[in-house]
Every structure is written in C-alpha cells, then in structure tokens.
Write an enzyme that holds these catalytic residues in place. Sequence first.
Site, mmCIF file in Angstrom:
data_model
loop_
_atom_site.group_PDB
_atom_site.id
_atom_site.type_symbol
_atom_site.label_atom_id
_atom_site.label_comp_id
_atom_site.label_asym_id
_atom_site.label_seq_id
_atom_site.Cartn_x
_atom_site.Cartn_y
_atom_site.Cartn_z
ATOM 1 N N ASN A 154 83.903 65.258 32.784
ATOM 2 C CA ASN A 154 84.673 65.172 33.954
ATOM 3 C C ASN A 154 84.996 63.597 34.351
ATOM 4 O O ASN A 154 85.912 63.272 34.890
ATOM 5 C CB ASN A 154 84.117 65.686 35.384
ATOM 6 C CG ASN A 154 82.339 65.316 35.134
ATOM 7 O OD1 ASN A 154 81.568 65.527 34.235
ATOM 8 N ND2 ASN A 154 82.179 64.734 36.193
ATOM 9 N N CYS A 329 80.616 57.476 41.103
ATOM 10 C CA CYS A 329 81.639 58.511 40.552
ATOM 11 C C CYS A 329 80.997 59.893 41.127
ATOM 12 O O CYS A 329 80.054 60.149 41.362
ATOM 13 C CB CYS A 329 81.578 58.587 39.139
ATOM 14 S SG CYS A 329 83.131 58.456 38.631
#
Length: 405
Positions: A154, A329
């Site tokens: 991802n 993140c």
Amino acid sequence: MLKFPIYLDNHATTPVDPRVLDAMLPYFKEKFGNAASRNHPYGWEAEEAVSMAREQCANLIHADPKEIVFTSGSTESNNLAIKGAAEMYKEKGKHIITANTEHKAVLDPCKHLEALGFDVTYLPVDKMGRVSAEQFAEAVRPDTILASLMFANNEVGTIHPIAEIGKICKEKNIIFHTDATQATGKVPVDVQSMGIDLLSVSAHKMYGPKGAGFLYVRRKGPRVRIAPIFDGGGHERGMRSGTLNVPGVAGLGKACEICKNEMSKDRAHALALRKIMHDRFFNELDFISLNGHPEHRLPGNFNVSFAYVEGEALMMGIKEIAVSSGSACTSASLEPSHVLRAMGVGEDAVHTSIRYGIGRFNTVEEVTYAANKTIEAVRRLREMSPLYEMVKDGVDLASVKWTSH
Ligand SMILES: *Cc1c(COP(=O)(O)O)cnc(C)c1O
C-alpha cells in the site's frame, strides 16, 4: 476546473464511483430488508442483491460465489483469515510466515498469535520491497501451517511473486493467505492460477463504500477451514456472524463488476498519468529516487524521495495536494514508515518520501498541477539548503568533518 486540494491519495481510500452509489441507494430506501429474513419479499430482495454481489466478487478473482465471505473490510478479513486459520490448524503446527512490509492489519494479528505461542517468521524484503520465491522456500519448516503475504504494498506499490509463492505453498501443504486490498481490481488477481487459499478485499480501495469487504475462502483443493472470530447467528456459513450490510455488499459487488470490465482502461489511464509525473520529476529534479519496484508495481503508485529538503517543509509546500508522506504514513499511528525502513531507505529519505496514489477519477490537469507544485517546492527548499549547495559544488558530504560549537 481544478478542485483543491487535489486528491492523490487513492491508496488510503477512493471516492465512491457514482454507478456504485446508484447500486446501493435502493437498499437504504425501499429495499431495506434483512437478507436473512426468509418469510417475506423484503428479505428475498435483499438476499437477491447479496447473491448477485457474491457472484460479482467471485468473478473478479476467478472464484466460486460460495467461497465469498462478506466482512466489514480488509482489517477484519485479515484478522479472520490469520487468526481463523491459525486456530483451525494449530494441532498441525505453529509456524507462520509473513513479511515485514505487511500492513498493520496483518502484522498485528501475527503479533497477537505470537503472544499465544505461535512462531512467526517476518521475511525481510529487498531494496525494492520484494520477497523472492527462493527466500520464501527457505523459510518453510515442517511445522509451517500458514503464510500471509500481501499481493501489492500500500505504500510503495511493489507486487510480490504471488503465483510462485502460491505454488510452493501448494507443494508444502501450507495455507496461503494474501492481503490483496490494493491489487484487487487494479491488476489481474486469479485465486486458481495463483494458488491462493484466502484473500482479503476491501470495497473502499476500489471505488466502493467504506466498511465493506470480503474474505475469499477456498472450498476445493484444499477445502480451507477457518475458525470464526464472532459467535452469533451463523451467517456466512458460520464464518462471519452478523446481519449483512446489504447496501455495502451491493456496492462492493458493483465496484467489483466495474473493476473487472474496466481494468485495462483504468490501468492504462493510471500508467499514463504516472508517466507524466515520473518524466517531469526525473527530467527536472536531481537527487530524487523512486521507492518500490520499477516494473512489479501497481499502476497508480508513484512513491518518491527528495534528498536535501526537509520533510515537514515539503509537505507544507504542497498542501494543495492531498498525498501521504513516509514520515507518518497510512496508519493512525504517527510512526515513520516501517515499509521504507524495511527496504533500507535512509532515515532522511523516509521523511521526504511522498506517495502519490493515482486513481480512476484523476485527470491530466491534476497530475500536471501536482508535478508543477512539487517541483517548485523542492527547488525553493533546496535554494535554502546549504547541503544541496555543497553537493552541487562537488563536495563529498561523507568526507566533511562536522564540528559542533
Ligand atoms: C487499506 C488496507 C487495509 C485495511 O483495509 P480496511 O478495509 O480499511 O480495514 C489492509 N491492507 C492493506 C494493504 C490496505 O491497503
């Protein structure tokens, strides 16, 4: 007309496709029935929607509709797959293989199992974020019961050699789970040819609604069994009790159907937009690096580190663009990216890494704007950077003796 901030964070979530919304609306309104109600048409029409969605989901990954278990999304699917398989096969062995660039929704269930006495191997990755089939084969032990390896990452978009690893798992009788949240609908995913036994999907990463997803559970060759996490009404063949989210399921099904029909178009679109950004950045800026694999990569993922700028200042400089940075993140926690660290990316480069996630609804104008803004910000910040000046003047920074006063 550009709308600000420009959304380039399609790995975090995607906007709902209007066609998906249309497929969902009747199930909030007149068709509000419970899909488990057997005695009247309200229940029947809800069940009809669920059964159509089951087929649409199965079609996208080359599965049988009976192999689809609806969940609330990939966090739940991963938990159900990993904890459920571990519980079911624990008499056979207690060893599990995964990798250290997995999503927290895989790493944390693995940690949970370690606390219960399971033994987990976290495979390291190469500089591009990949695990090799050879490396995987070496980690296999006689007591290995389960492997969980994400299809595509991802953060950096790297795609693992899933079919090769699936083959090893079949030969060694290991249940193979893949978190395919980012890959499904974007690149071909085929549970048959790739030897996948369990596969997690989330609707909101593929233009469907949040809070809906599924777990694929293989029924033949081998028949995979998982222990449920929820006890209750025995829905989803006992694997996931709880009244189905019928509008969510209908939306998920429609999202799968659209992705299947439009995959090559979506893919070409994402690749074209990514190329625009890539070419601009690499032609106009020096001292930048692409994170992730150049080829084995999601079409919409572009992750770059910019040397000699300060991460925080860079994010401030591009606040008209909605993106994620390696310094904090994807997860709710504010830790620097464990993925970039595992790939051996240096601490500075982690903090200046930006993930651009390109999706179906982005345009040439948007990525052009994002490229202009980023290039401008990087140049401006470097004008103020003494380090950048020194490097440009040919000073080898490693040879500099830094003194403090
Ligand atoms: C988003 C994501 C998840 C979590 O999915 P949810 O449906 O939001 O729970 C898990 N794994 C990967 C790779 C993801 O990108």
